[in-house]
Design an enzyme around this catalytic site. Structure first.
Site, short mmCIF file in Angstrom:
data_model
loop_
_atom_site.label_atom_id
_atom_site.label_comp_id
_atom_site.label_asym_id
_atom_site.label_seq_id
_atom_site.Cartn_x
_atom_site.Cartn_y
_atom_site.Cartn_z
N TYR A 187 0.82 -1.21 0.00
CA TYR A 187 0.00 0.00 0.00
C TYR A 187 0.85 1.27 0.00
CZ TYR A 187 -3.97 -3.03 1.20
OH TYR A 187 -4.94 -4.00 1.19
N LYS A 195 4.00 -15.32 1.52
CA LYS A 195 3.94 -15.98 0.22
C LYS A 195 5.39 -16.21 -0.23
CE LYS A 195 1.48 -17.48 -3.29
NZ LYS A 195 0.68 -18.71 -3.20
N ASP A 233 -2.34 -18.33 0.81
CA ASP A 233 -3.48 -19.02 0.18
C ASP A 233 -3.95 -20.16 1.06
OD1 ASP A 233 -0.92 -19.95 -0.40
OD2 ASP A 233 -1.45 -20.78 -2.35
N ASP A 278 -5.05 -7.28 5.68
CA ASP A 278 -6.29 -6.58 5.36
C ASP A 278 -7.37 -7.62 5.06
OD1 ASP A 278 -8.10 -4.68 4.67
OD2 ASP A 278 -7.04 -3.93 2.91
N ASP A 331 -10.37 -9.49 8.04
CA ASP A 331 -11.81 -9.43 7.80
C ASP A 331 -12.41 -10.84 7.72
OD1 ASP A 331 -12.01 -6.74 7.85
OD2 ASP A 331 -12.64 -6.49 5.77
#
Ligand code: NAD
Length: 360
Positions: free
Chosen positions: A143, A194, A226, A250, A254
């Site tokens: 970001y 990852k 994943d 992020d 959630d």
């Protein structure tokens, strides 16, 4: 000796002032019992600050926050401010507050409360007992990494670019928060990355492994993002504390939060290297029910408990509040958003009174 703390209150917009009033009363009640003393100072933030001062995060608000021991925020925003230019919108104030306080670690718990287990969309046996803390890096990664932007190539084609980058020190500081958090919980930390594809993740994994030597009491494991997404839905009970980068966090925070099924119940904390942390519910300002005494104050109250545990190191006070929340739910007290058959419907204020009685 009485422990004294200065707390900045940012009631914000919509249901914010209603749920903040409940949290303050709960904190005062716990303070009386445990020889704590809170000095509350209210400041303007979000839409309320735009209306009064013409900007979502006035400098004096940031100063008051910086000079306090912790900051409690309800929620900000509403339709009437959505058409303003970006720099004047309520959420820009929130980004400014995070940056201004140097908050690089976001703690998002996802705990299934036995009384609300049927609110989850997953089977009872899958979610029963889930108690996860996602520690998300908040100020780095894709970001913020440079270069970023939409550029034009030599052939005249547009090309969008973001850069996922972390320095060793950025990884170490979030890693330390995560190991310390795991120590206060079940002492199991899963670092999600990852690393099979991304070099930045390889460095992340190497640093987490190195840091683990400083925390022999914490069991560290690694998981690809994943797989972590699948495992959260398949068997979430395997997780205690998760640490991950900004983008992965992020999404995973959630997903983990929604295992619980009820947005009015979810608190969060954002911490920096030093200075005050920011504690706020995950939900927004719920303008649709503002001013009607219908809001569920429990996420706000649980955010106050997180403030005590992670911001002020007052675990006993935090326990008292969390136990009071469980007790009122056990009694069958419910606000409209978590109401089910056979339970007692309470408004925001009445739920606050029930909490005070439970603590007393
Ligand atoms: P929201 O979380 O405010 O509301 C979503 C739904 O959940 C609504 O039906 C609302 O009534 C309900 N709800 C939320 N919190 C509740 C509570 N404590 N008790 C009972 N019901 C509750 O999300 P939204 O409607 O998408 O956004 C409304 C405003 O809040 C927008 O302006 C948005 O930008 C802002 N927002 C702010 C934050 C924040 O302050 N951190 C976070 C998300 C959204």
């Amino acid at each position: 000796m009485t422990q004294h703390y200065r707390i900045t209150l940012l009631p914000g917009d919509g249901i914010g002032p209603e749920i903040m009033a409940v949290a303050v009363t709960v904190l005062k009640t716990v303070a009386e019992q445990l020889d704590l003393s809170f000095e509350f100072q209210e400041a303007l933030m979000g839409g309320a600050a735009i209306d009064a001062k013409g900007e979502p995060l006035p400098m004096e608000t940031l100063e008051v926050c910086r000079n306090s021991d912790a900051v409690l925020l309800s929620a900000i925003g509403g339709d009437q401010w959505d058409t303003l230019p970006r720099h004047l919108r309520p959420e820009t104030g929130l980004l400014g507050l995070r940056a201004g306080l140097g908050l690089f670690a976001n703690l998002r718990p996802a705990k299934i409360l036995p009384q609300l287990i049927d609110a989850s969309s997953l089977k009872r046996e899958v979610v029963d007992g889930v108690d996860i803390m996602v520690v998300r890096e908040l100020t780095g990664g894709v970001y913020f990494g440079q270069p970023k932007g939409i550029f034009t190539t030599e052939t005249g084609e547009k090309r969008g670019v973001n850069t996922m980058a972390y320095t060793e020190s950025e990884i170490d500081r979030i890693g330390r928060v995560a190991f310390e958090t795991a120590l206060k919980r079940g002492k199991k930390l899963c670092s999600v990355d990852k690393a099979n594809v991304l070099e930045v993740s390889q460095l992340w994994r190497d640093r987490m492994t190195t840091l683990a030597a400083e925390y022999p009491d914490v069991e560290l494991s690694h998981m690809y993002v994943d797989n972590a997404a699948m495992q959260l839905l398949r068997w979430p009970k395997q997780f205690d504390t998760i640490v991950t980068s900004n983008l992965f966090g992020d999404i995973l925070s959630d997903a983990a939060a929604m295992l619980t099924g009820s947005i009015g119940m979810l608190p969060s904390a954002s911490l920096g290297a030093s200075g005050p942390g920011l504690f706020e519910p995950v939900h927004g300002s719920a303008p649709d029910i503002a001013g009607q005494d219908k809001a569920n104050p429990l996420a706000m109250v649980l955010s106050a408990a997180m403030m005590l545990r992670y911001g002020l190191n007052q675990a006993i006070a935090a326990d008292r509040i969390e136990q009071a929340v469980l007790k009122v739910l056990d009694q069958g007290d419910r606000t409209a958003d978590i109401m089910s058959e056979g339970m007692t419907l309470l408004g925001c204020q009445a739920m606050g009174n029930a909490l005070i009685q439970a603590i007393s």
